[in-house]
Design an enzyme around this catalytic site. Structure first.
Site, short mmCIF file in Angstrom:
data_model
loop_
_atom_site.label_atom_id
_atom_site.label_comp_id
_atom_site.label_asym_id
_atom_site.label_seq_id
_atom_site.Cartn_x
_atom_site.Cartn_y
_atom_site.Cartn_z
N GLU A 1 58.59 25.38 54.89
CA GLU A 1 57.68 25.76 55.97
C GLU A 1 57.64 24.77 57.13
OE1 GLU A 1 55.79 28.59 56.38
OE2 GLU A 1 56.95 29.36 54.67
N SER B 1 16.11 57.62 13.95
CA SER B 1 15.68 56.94 12.72
C SER B 1 16.01 55.46 12.70
CB SER B 1 16.33 57.61 11.51
OG SER B 1 15.90 58.93 11.44
#
Lengths: 158, 773
Positions: B186, B467
């Site tokens: 770069e 239940s």
């Protein structure tokens, strides 16, 4: 007359019967003969019923055999005690919680945590943890004694 | 007038002087404005760079895998864990993040990690296996180790609206080859320019003119950083000028290393769904599932190459392009002398090596659990802090347990739909798995479809619990040992209860049959509605509500008779909280998803420690554990033992609501508690009961876990007696209808039943026998 003729025999029979009857109802130990199964169709699950399993399989646990993980738990508990002695209570609790994850039925874990919280003056939590450890101590006399002693200290400090 | 005259007399000279003065003034004004502008820009450059550079999302981690002898973990499960953590399988582990596998052994070179209770250094260890458990653990010198642990895996994050994600790295952490590669590709003059490289601009200009298009950029790394860090993406001359000024200012204030480190953390390197991947730290995990420190040359070259265009060179979508770019980077590195030609050639031969499953579909797949984590975090943290402070959140999430739950849920739900000829896709399910004792939530399924990020039924679907509430009714009764024991006779007969508004409630048993006088434990074991309603009315609704509260439910409950049969609506997580109190010997511990929180800088911030509070006496818990075992051995839950070992002690309860709209099962072993719900989102009818639906999935899941038996120790204050179940009177061993039941001391029956003959009867019988009467 007949009654007078065999007084000793009758007395022996009486003693035998009255003496043995209560003995026939055991107070401990699993039964050897299954009680008669009582298996009315379950109301929650009508479609999946099989023959009743004898209820005598539900008996109190015998002491758990030594688990292979116990050396890991012992190591963690030992490390936690070291941190605790050094006054690093939070770190000690963090270490011993690792042991809790491996085997939460080890009573010494609760002893370490309760001791740490007691030292940190968090008496309520210390008491609860000591109480949680006590029923797990079972035959572990030393830990049981330590938990009981700690619990008395906590209660008197409150 | 005089002034006017004067002006008229010497117009040319005055005009010239005046213009000069104005020009001078204008010049100085521009200088001042320029300086002020520079100062302002400088302030911006300086302040942003020295302040908090980024809003960092928080990252959420799983539990730590503890390794020790005796651990139930197969070689394959360990391999899965290592692969998920990004460990590389090699022939011989020589560096952190590597492992090797042989027929009975797995050798791991673990990574170091900072835990709350101390740091765990990277180490070499070998595990041996016997069947599906660890039979040995030794270190590099073959010395036995009591235990070791692997680092937790990242399971998700908490993101701000823009969903920019990054994992900060320091320059010293980065492999030198990566730094060299980036500079080589770069900005070769990075260490010599002052922010702007005129040589670079000229070179790019020439290259672009030659090619007749914009083929090369002249921006330095500093300029690229300025563009990304301070400015927008506009490409105007003004912006270019500002970029150059800021670059120079940045270079004046900060060192090359500081600039480079910021670049390494700032740069955009990919996309994972809506999440943008910034910085090499996260990119390394994104593409390779490895920490950046462990990257090899071919991986380094790929990452450095992606800076030019992460989307264009996406290695999953455009693998050829990505490979060309990577090889070009390797060539440049070789040309620059960063590596030699042999290294470059060897790296070029390697595949791209990116993870097979693309992130977004592979790792961030536990939304239901993350949902709970976020809710528990919000009790202590602002949402904005969670999204921006980069907190590291360590949870109790167990990916192995979650994986099993999800796999089993998918197949069982499909299987039930086809088996009961339901419309495909109609049946939904949710489940929660908790570590008993520690109160840690290990796994959550909020939908039948794993990874579904919508409505979380495990937390938000509040459905009548049926239940599964019954243990609370029976515990309320058993807490009064002078009135109720497990052998107390209760009437399972039709019952009518008139409520305050005049409505009559008439519960019926599922099978529409009544069973007359039954022992209390049978009422729970077989889930008789009439018997439970009768018992509930006797003990009273306020007492039952109080029990439910003590079990850990904090939501609202209406004092209606139907509450006794589960008309109260709860989520699977609520039910898990209730049952955990039962499983943990009557000690309430808030269910915890979070273990601890660290700052972005890895400083410990907050721990969520274990806490417990005794809510029920151990004697009562022993009795209810007995009754819940009856459910599993003889009652509505017994089908579980068709697939689970008979030696395993389990306790649990089914739940079915009216018209079978909800199918529940909540149950536990000694170490795992699982709660499963099944039903339809439109609350429609299903053909499932608690036993035929939820229990089946519960059994599937429990059969995959390393369950230990429920510890059912006889506590002090409890003794066992033989009792006739039909009368509740004392029975005896071996006598038909007698059962061995636990009683709280002092509550056991004292009257003999028919099983125990009266002494005189014995004598008479004996005499009759002897005398032949």
């Amino acid at each position: 007359m007949v009654r007078m003729k065999y007084p000793l025999s009758i007395l022996l029979v009486l003693l035998f019967v009255t003496g043995c009857a209560p003995m026939m109802a055991p107070v401990s130990g699993p039964p050897s003969t299954p009680p008669a199964p009582a298996t009315p169709p379950p109301d929650d699950e009508p479609g999946d019923v099989r023959d009743g399993v004898p209820g005598d399989v539900i008996v109190p646990s015998s002491p758990a055999p030594e688990r292979a993980s116990s050396s890991a738990v012992a190591q963690l508990v030992a490390n936690a005690w070291e941190y605790s002695r050094a006054g690093e209570y939070d770190r000690s609790n963090a270490v011993v919680e690792r042991a809790l994850r491996i085997n939460h039925t080890e009573p010494e874990i609760y002893l370490v945590m309760a001791s740490n919280y007691f030292a940190m003056a968090q008496l309520q939590l210390a008491e609860q943890l000591a109480r949680q450890g006590l029923p797990l101590a079972g035959s572990n006399g030393a830990v049981k004694r330590d938990l009981q002693r700690l619990l008395s200290q906590i209660i008197s400090a409150k | 007038m005089a002034k006017a005259r004067g002006r008229k007399k010497r117009p040319g000279k005055r005009k010239g002087n005046s213009r000069g003065r104005w020009l001078t003034r204008l010049f100085w004004l521009l200088v001042v404005v320029g300086l002020l502008f520079l100062l302002a820009v400088d302030a911006v450059v300086y302040q942003k760079f020295t302040g908090k550079k980024w809003s960092l999302p928080s990252h959420v981690y799983s539990r730590t895998l503890e390794l020790y002898q005796g651990l139930s973990l197969s070689r394959e499960q360990l391999k899965w864990e290592l692969d998920s953590l990004g460990y590389k399988q090699v022939t011989a582990a020589k560096a952190p993040g590597q492992y090797s596998v042989s027929s009975r052994r797995v050798e791991i070179f673990s990574r170091g990690f900072e835990f709350w209770d101390g740091s765990e250094p990277a180490k070499l260890m070998t595990l041996t296996f016997a069947g599906n458990s660890v039979s040995g653990l030794v270190d590099a010198k073959r010395v036995e180790m009591p235990l070791a642990r692997l680092e937790p895996m990242i399971i998700g994050g908490i993101y701000p609206a823009q969903k920019e994600d990054r994992e900060l790295v320091q320059l010293g952490q980065l492999p030198p080859a990566l730094v060299a590669a980036l500079v080589a590709v770069e900005d070769q003059g990075f260490y010599s320019h002052h922010g702007v490289s005129f040589r670079g601009i000229f070179r790019a200009f020439v290259a672009n003119v030659k090619q007749g298009r914009v083929a090369q950029g002249g921006s330095t790394l500093t300029q690229q950083l300025v563009k990304n860090f301070y400015l927008d993406q506009q490409r105007t001359l003004t912006r270019k000028a500002l970029e150059a000024i800021m670059s120079v200012l940045l270079e004046i204030h900060f060192s090359k290393d500081e600039i480079l480190e910021t670049y390494f953390n700032e740069v955009y390197l990919g996309q994972a769904g809506v999440r943008s991947i910034h910085g090499f730290g996260l990119a390394s995990r994104h593409y390779f599932q490895q920490p950046v420190e462990e990257l090899e040359l071919h991986q380094i070259a790929l990452l450095a190459g992606l800076v030019k265009g992460a989307s264009y060179y996406n290695p999953w979508r455009h693998s050829d392009r990505a490979q060309q770019r990577r090889n070009l980077v390797l060539d440049v590195m070789a040309r620059q002398g960063v590596i030699d030609a042999t290294q470059a050639a060897a790296a070029k031969k390697k595949p791209l090596d990116v993870v097979t499953s693309r992130p977004g579909g592979g790792r961030w797949e536990y939304p239901a659990y993350l949902d709970l984590v976020k809710r528990q975090l919000r009790e202590d943290y602002q949402a904005s802090d969670l999204e921006t402070e980069g907190l590291r959140i360590f949870t109790n999430f167990d990916p192995q347990v979650q994986r099993k739950l999800e796999r089993r849920m998918v197949s069982r739900v499909k299987n039930l739909e086809s088996g009961y000829r339901m419309t495909a896709g109609d049946l939904q399910s949710a489940a929660v798995i908790v570590r008993v004792g520690a109160g840690e939530v290990l796994a959550i399924a909020g939908d039948r479809q794993p990874g579904y990020a919508g409505f979380n039924r495990a937390l938000d679907a509040r459905r009548p619990m049926g239940s599964t509430i019954k243990p609370a009714v029976y515990m309320t009764a058993l807490e009064q040992p002078s009135l109720y024991t497990l052998s107390s006779q209760i009437d399972d007969a039709p019952i009518s209860v008139e409520s305050e508004n005049g409505e009559v409630w008439q519960p019926r048993n599922f099978g529409r049959e009544s069973h007359g006088q039954i022992p209390l434990y049978e009422g729970l074991g077989y889930s008789y509605n009439q018997a439970t309603a009768k018992l509930g009315m006797d003990v009273g609704l306020p007492a039952i509500i109080n029990t439910v509260r003590r079990l850990g439910y904090e939501g609202s409950m209406r004092e209606l008779p139907s509450l006794m049969l589960g008309a109260v609506e709860m989520s699977p997580l609520d039910v898990a909280q209730l049952y955990h109190t039962i499983a943990a010997n009557g000690f309430y511990s808030p269910l915890r998803a979070i273990n601890s929180v660290f700052t972005a800088e890895n400083v410990p911030l907050k721990r969520y420690p274990f806490a417990a509070e005794q809510r029920f006496d151990p004697t009562v818990i022993h009795l209810i554990h007995y009754a819940l075992q009856v459910v599993m051995r003889e009652g509505t839950g017994k089908s579980a033992y068709k697939r689970l070992s008979q030696d395993l002690v389990l306790a649990g309860k089914t739940g079915t609501t009216n018209d079978q709209r909800d199918s529940w099962f909540a149950g536990f072993s000694g170490n795992y508690l699982s709660v499963v719900w099944m039903g339809r989102d439109d609350n429609g009818k299903t053909p499932l009961t608690g036993g035929t639906g939820a229990l089946q999935l519960w059994t599937d899941v429990m059969s995959e876990l390393d369950n230990r038996s429920l510890v059912f120790n006889q506590p002090e204050g409890v003794s066992y007696h033989w009792v006739e179940t039909k009368t509740g009177l004392l029975g005896r061993k071996g006598c038909a209808g007698s059962r061995y039941l636990p009683f709280i001391d002092g509550s056991e029956p004292i009257e003999n039943g028919r099983c125990i003959p009266e002494p005189l009867d014995n004598v008479v019988d004996w005499l009759k026998d002897k005398l032949g009467w």
